[in-house]
Design a protein around this motif. Structure first.
Motif, PDB file in Angstrom:
ATOM      1  N   MET A  59      38.581 -51.569   8.141  1.00 15.68           N
ATOM      2  CA  MET A  59      38.772 -50.624   9.393  1.00 15.68           C
ATOM      3  C   MET A  59      38.867 -51.438  10.668  1.00 15.68           C
ATOM      4  O   MET A  59      39.830 -51.051  11.495  1.00 15.68           O
ATOM      5  N   LEU A  74      43.989 -42.268  21.820  1.00 18.28           N
ATOM      6  CA  LEU A  74      42.749 -41.249  21.523  1.00 18.28           C
ATOM      7  C   LEU A  74      42.318 -41.575  20.087  1.00 18.28           C
ATOM      8  O   LEU A  74      41.331 -41.752  19.638  1.00 18.28           O
ATOM      9  N   ILE A  75      43.359 -41.573  19.011  1.00 17.52           N
ATOM     10  CA  ILE A  75      43.055 -41.843  17.900  1.00 17.52           C
ATOM     11  C   ILE A  75      42.382 -43.212  17.435  1.00 17.52           C
ATOM     12  O   ILE A  75      41.254 -43.410  16.809  1.00 17.52           O
ATOM     13  N   SER A  77      40.461 -44.800  19.651  1.00 21.92           N
ATOM     14  CA  SER A  77      39.216 -44.675  20.163  1.00 21.92           C
ATOM     15  C   SER A  77      38.105 -44.042  19.127  1.00 21.92           C
ATOM     16  O   SER A  77      37.216 -44.556  18.974  1.00 21.92           O
ATOM     17  N   LEU A  78      38.754 -43.113  18.588  1.00 21.52           N
ATOM     18  CA  LEU A  78      37.942 -42.314  17.516  1.00 21.52           C
ATOM     19  C   LEU A  78      37.470 -43.247  16.202  1.00 21.52           C
ATOM     20  O   LEU A  78      36.291 -43.226  15.735  1.00 21.52           O
ATOM     21  N   TYR A  79      38.634 -44.056  15.753  1.00 19.54           N
ATOM     22  CA  TYR A  79      38.269 -44.966  14.867  1.00 19.54           C
ATOM     23  C   TYR A  79      37.139 -46.158  15.098  1.00 19.54           C
ATOM     24  O   TYR A  79      36.588 -46.428  14.588  1.00 19.54           O
ATOM     25  N   MET A  81      35.089 -45.585  17.369  1.00 14.50           N
ATOM     26  CA  MET A  81      33.574 -44.964  17.264  1.00 14.50           C
ATOM     27  C   MET A  81      33.111 -44.990  16.055  1.00 14.50           C
ATOM     28  O   MET A  81      31.785 -45.188  15.824  1.00 14.50           O
ATOM     29  N   ASP A  82      33.767 -44.706  15.075  1.00 17.44           N
ATOM     30  CA  ASP A  82      33.262 -44.514  13.675  1.00 17.44           C
ATOM     31  C   ASP A  82      33.042 -46.198  13.168  1.00 17.44           C
ATOM     32  O   ASP A  82      32.026 -46.140  12.389  1.00 17.44           O
ATOM     33  N   LEU A  83      33.913 -46.971  13.532  1.00 16.15           N
ATOM     34  CA  LEU A  83      33.604 -48.452  13.342  1.00 16.15           C
ATOM     35  C   LEU A  83      32.133 -48.697  13.729  1.00 16.15           C
ATOM     36  O   LEU A  83      31.458 -49.470  13.106  1.00 16.15           O
ATOM     37  N   ARG A  85      29.656 -46.987  14.701  1.00 15.82           N
ATOM     38  CA  ARG A  85      28.352 -46.458  14.080  1.00 15.82           C
ATOM     39  C   ARG A  85      28.211 -47.226  12.647  1.00 15.82           C
ATOM     40  O   ARG A  85      27.171 -47.497  12.550  1.00 15.82           O
ATOM     41  N   ALA A  86      29.254 -47.386  11.781  1.00 15.28           N
ATOM     42  CA  ALA A  86      28.967 -48.035  10.463  1.00 15.28           C
ATOM     43  C   ALA A  86      28.356 -49.664  10.972  1.00 15.28           C
ATOM     44  O   ALA A  86      27.685 -49.936  10.183  1.00 15.28           O
TER      45      ALA A  86
ATOM     46  N   PHE B  19      20.942 -40.418  16.872  1.00 19.93           N
ATOM     47  CA  PHE B  19      22.125 -40.927  15.881  1.00 19.93           C
ATOM     48  C   PHE B  19      22.029 -40.414  14.609  1.00 19.93           C
ATOM     49  O   PHE B  19      23.297 -39.998  14.134  1.00 19.93           O
ATOM     50  N   MET B  34      46.811 -32.895  15.215  1.00 20.09           N
ATOM     51  CA  MET B  34      46.520 -34.526  14.911  1.00 20.09           C
ATOM     52  C   MET B  34      46.475 -34.580  13.278  1.00 20.09           C
ATOM     53  O   MET B  34      45.940 -33.631  12.487  1.00 20.09           O
ATOM     54  N   LEU B  37      42.132 -37.903   9.688  1.00 16.36           N
ATOM     55  CA  LEU B  37      41.528 -39.268  10.003  1.00 16.36           C
ATOM     56  C   LEU B  37      40.589 -39.624   8.778  1.00 16.36           C
ATOM     57  O   LEU B  37      39.788 -38.977   8.384  1.00 16.36           O
ATOM     58  N   PHE B  39      37.988 -41.972   8.084  1.00 19.61           N
ATOM     59  CA  PHE B  39      37.053 -42.600   8.436  1.00 19.61           C
ATOM     60  C   PHE B  39      36.184 -43.512   7.467  1.00 19.61           C
ATOM     61  O   PHE B  39      36.239 -42.920   6.211  1.00 19.61           O
ATOM     62  N   ILE B  40      35.147 -44.517   7.651  1.00 20.53           N
ATOM     63  CA  ILE B  40      34.426 -44.884   6.760  1.00 20.53           C
ATOM     64  C   ILE B  40      33.473 -43.755   6.242  1.00 20.53           C
ATOM     65  O   ILE B  40      32.983 -43.782   5.152  1.00 20.53           O
ATOM     66  N   CYS B  41      33.261 -42.961   7.174  1.00 22.92           N
ATOM     67  CA  CYS B  41      32.151 -41.981   6.794  1.00 22.92           C
ATOM     68  C   CYS B  41      32.639 -40.829   6.048  1.00 22.92           C
ATOM     69  O   CYS B  41      32.033 -39.696   5.909  1.00 22.92           O
ATOM     70  N   TRP B  58      29.140 -36.125  16.441  1.00 22.44           N
ATOM     71  CA  TRP B  58      29.749 -37.213  17.172  1.00 22.44           C
ATOM     72  C   TRP B  58      31.115 -36.984  17.325  1.00 22.44           C
ATOM     73  O   TRP B  58      31.606 -37.125  18.782  1.00 22.44           O
ATOM     74  N   LEU B  59      32.016 -36.609  16.334  1.00 18.85           N
ATOM     75  CA  LEU B  59      33.265 -36.519  16.566  1.00 18.85           C
ATOM     76  C   LEU B  59      33.621 -35.286  17.608  1.00 18.85           C
ATOM     77  O   LEU B  59      34.609 -35.313  18.214  1.00 18.85           O
ATOM     78  N   ARG B  66      37.242 -35.074  25.651  1.00 23.99           N
ATOM     79  CA  ARG B  66      38.602 -35.352  26.031  1.00 23.99           C
ATOM     80  C   ARG B  66      39.323 -34.285  26.148  1.00 23.99           C
ATOM     81  O   ARG B  66      40.637 -34.337  26.243  1.00 23.99           O
TER      82      ARG B  66
END
Lengths: 229, 243
Positions: A59, A74-75, A77-79, A81-83, A85-86, B19, B34, B37, B39-41, B58-59, B66
């Protein structure tokens, strides 16, 4: 993992479904919570940490690519954020374990069960820690004490056990949530084949939330039947 | 160490509880398009305008900040449901009504970031606060049944409430256990640092009000003698609850 059986029982199917639908982040979160709440150090989740590290690295590279290629911010920054958190979960998990090692390092080193719960890096860390602390204590204090009192582990030569070594308090009370049904236990820790008319026999069903003593429920925690909150 | 709570004071800080709550799924209605996505989660999306999707909290909050979506408040957050729960809480003395485990965190986050998406926001907010007050008061006022137990079952308590009472109840139960079984607990407290020893030499916490005893739903108890019990209750009184 059962692969050859023709028919799976309902319980097995349930377990399989929970297994494939629980993400690594969920598992890491549970491991983190358990580690935080438990008074002693728990077995290291080697496979989980390895998988999580790989995913995080992948990631990170993806996010760097996004940043360079000018992808939608935007995308990106969302990635990110997820990064974050992990990464926080992974780092916090490792940090909590290191804190516990620092607190109980002599005890962990002495007892084989606990030592087997460390990862290889943690073992090296423990070894160095013990060496450094031992050396520090010796140089500052112990060498200046009378001859019989110079050991780091014992109060004096005449002590029979290592009584200067703090042990984890397994009798602390923790809050636990039940994932799967547990076996019946007596609250004083002994487990006998159930005689259901004694009223201090205790069993949890999925969904229960309890405050209980850590020691009798150690094995249930290790086998994943309960998780700490 | 960034973001880590001190285990001597409380196990999890309020931010850490939040959290954990932020991973709960919630429905949003995006107003833009969009791709999915990965994500890892987990994988979420694709996002199409006016089509509701489920995403982690959180998402949802990030997108809302925004201006990319509207958050749909969860089913349990309607005025009728909350009024019903509030009456249930007021009526039943010992039991707690079934609420989502993270209801405090979810409702706080939504009030802070998604005011306009909740119909009758002020009503909902005051109901949630009332429910919180009643529950905490219930938790605080029924500890008389707390007489030397080895385990306590509390169905339907929420994460934030658990976190608040955890230090107090943990120490109280440990004191009961210790006085009940003096030969089982070795006196390791002197050698170990930071392990709590009831009652006198505790690390100081910030105490607000005078000591209150917290009631409980007890299932298992052992007999301890009355003078021991009163001694322990006296010491437990020195540990007031933190709000």
């Amino acid at each position: 993992m059962a692969s050859g059986s023709e028919e799976w029982s309902a319980a097995q199917i349930d377990d399989y479904e929970t297994l494939i639908s629980t993400t690594d982040v969920e598992l890491l979160k549970r491991a983190w919570r358990n580690e935080k709440a438990a008074p002693e150090i728990l077995p290291f989740e080697e496979a989980l940490v390895k998988r999580a590290k790989e995913q995080i690295q992948l990631m990170e590279e993806t996010v760097d690519d996004f940043a360079e290629s000018g992808h939608d911010p935007l995308i990106a920054s969302l990635y990110q954020m997820d990064l974050d958190r992990a990464q926080f979960l992974l780092r916090s998990y490792l940090r909590v374990r290191l804190q516990k090692i620092e607190k109980f390092m002599f005890y962990i080193w002495k007892s084989d069960t606990h030592r087997n719960r460390l990862s290889t890096e943690e073992e090296k860390f423990t070894e160095r820690c013990i060496r450094d602390i031992g050396k520090h204590l010796e140089e500052t204090v112990l060498s200046k004490l009378a001859d019989n009192y110079q050991s780091v582990l014992k109060q004096s030569i005449i002590s029979e056990e290592d009584d200067m070594v703090p042990e984890p308090q397994l009798d602390t009370f923790v809050v636990a949530k039940c994932q799967r049904a547990t076996r019946p236990l007596y609250l004083d820790g002994s487990r006998q084949s159930a005689s259901f008319d004694r009223d201090d026999h205790f069993q949890m069903v999925p969904g229960d939330l309890c405050i209980l003593r850590y020691r009798p429920f150690q094995e249930e925690l290790m086998s994943g039947n309960i998780s700490l909150v | 160490m960034a973001g880590q709570s001190d285990p001597h004071i409380s196990l999890l800080s309020a931010q850490e509880v939040e959290f954990m709550a932020e991973d709960e799924l919630i429905e949003i209605v995006p107003n833009m398009r969009m791709d999915s996505l990965n994500f890892i989660c987990g994988d979420f999306g694709p996002f199409l305008p006016q089509i509701a999707t489920e995403v982690p909290l959180w998402l949802a909050v990030a997108l809302k900040k925004r201006g990319k979506c509207a958050i749909r408040p969860p089913q349990w957050m309607s005025v009728e449901n909350l009024t019903r729960i509030l009456e249930g809480e007021r009526d039943s003395q010992g039991a707690f009504q079934a609420l989502p485990f993270h209801y405090v965190e979810i409702s706080t986050l939504l009030f802070d970031h998604a005011r306009d998406d909740i119909p009758d926001m002020y009503m909902v907010r005051s109901l949630v606060e009332d429910i919180r007050d009643v529950r905490v008061h219930k938790v605080e006022t029924s500890l008389e049944k707390f007489s030397g137990t080895s385990a306590v079952k509390i169905p339907n308590l929420s994460a934030m409430e658990v976190n608040i009472i955890r230090p107090f109840v943990g120490r109280a139960l440990q004191a009961f256990y210790k006085h009940d079984n003096p030969e089982k607990i070795p006196d390791v407290d002197r050698a170990s640092s930071g392990q709590t020893r009831v009652p006198n030499n505790e690390p100081r916490e910030d105490m607000s009000e005078g000591g209150k005893i917290v009631p409980w739903m007890i299932i298992y108890s052992k007999n301890i003698q009355l003078d021991q019990a009163s001694k322990v209750i006296f010491f437990a009184l020195q540990r007031p609850l933190r709000r």
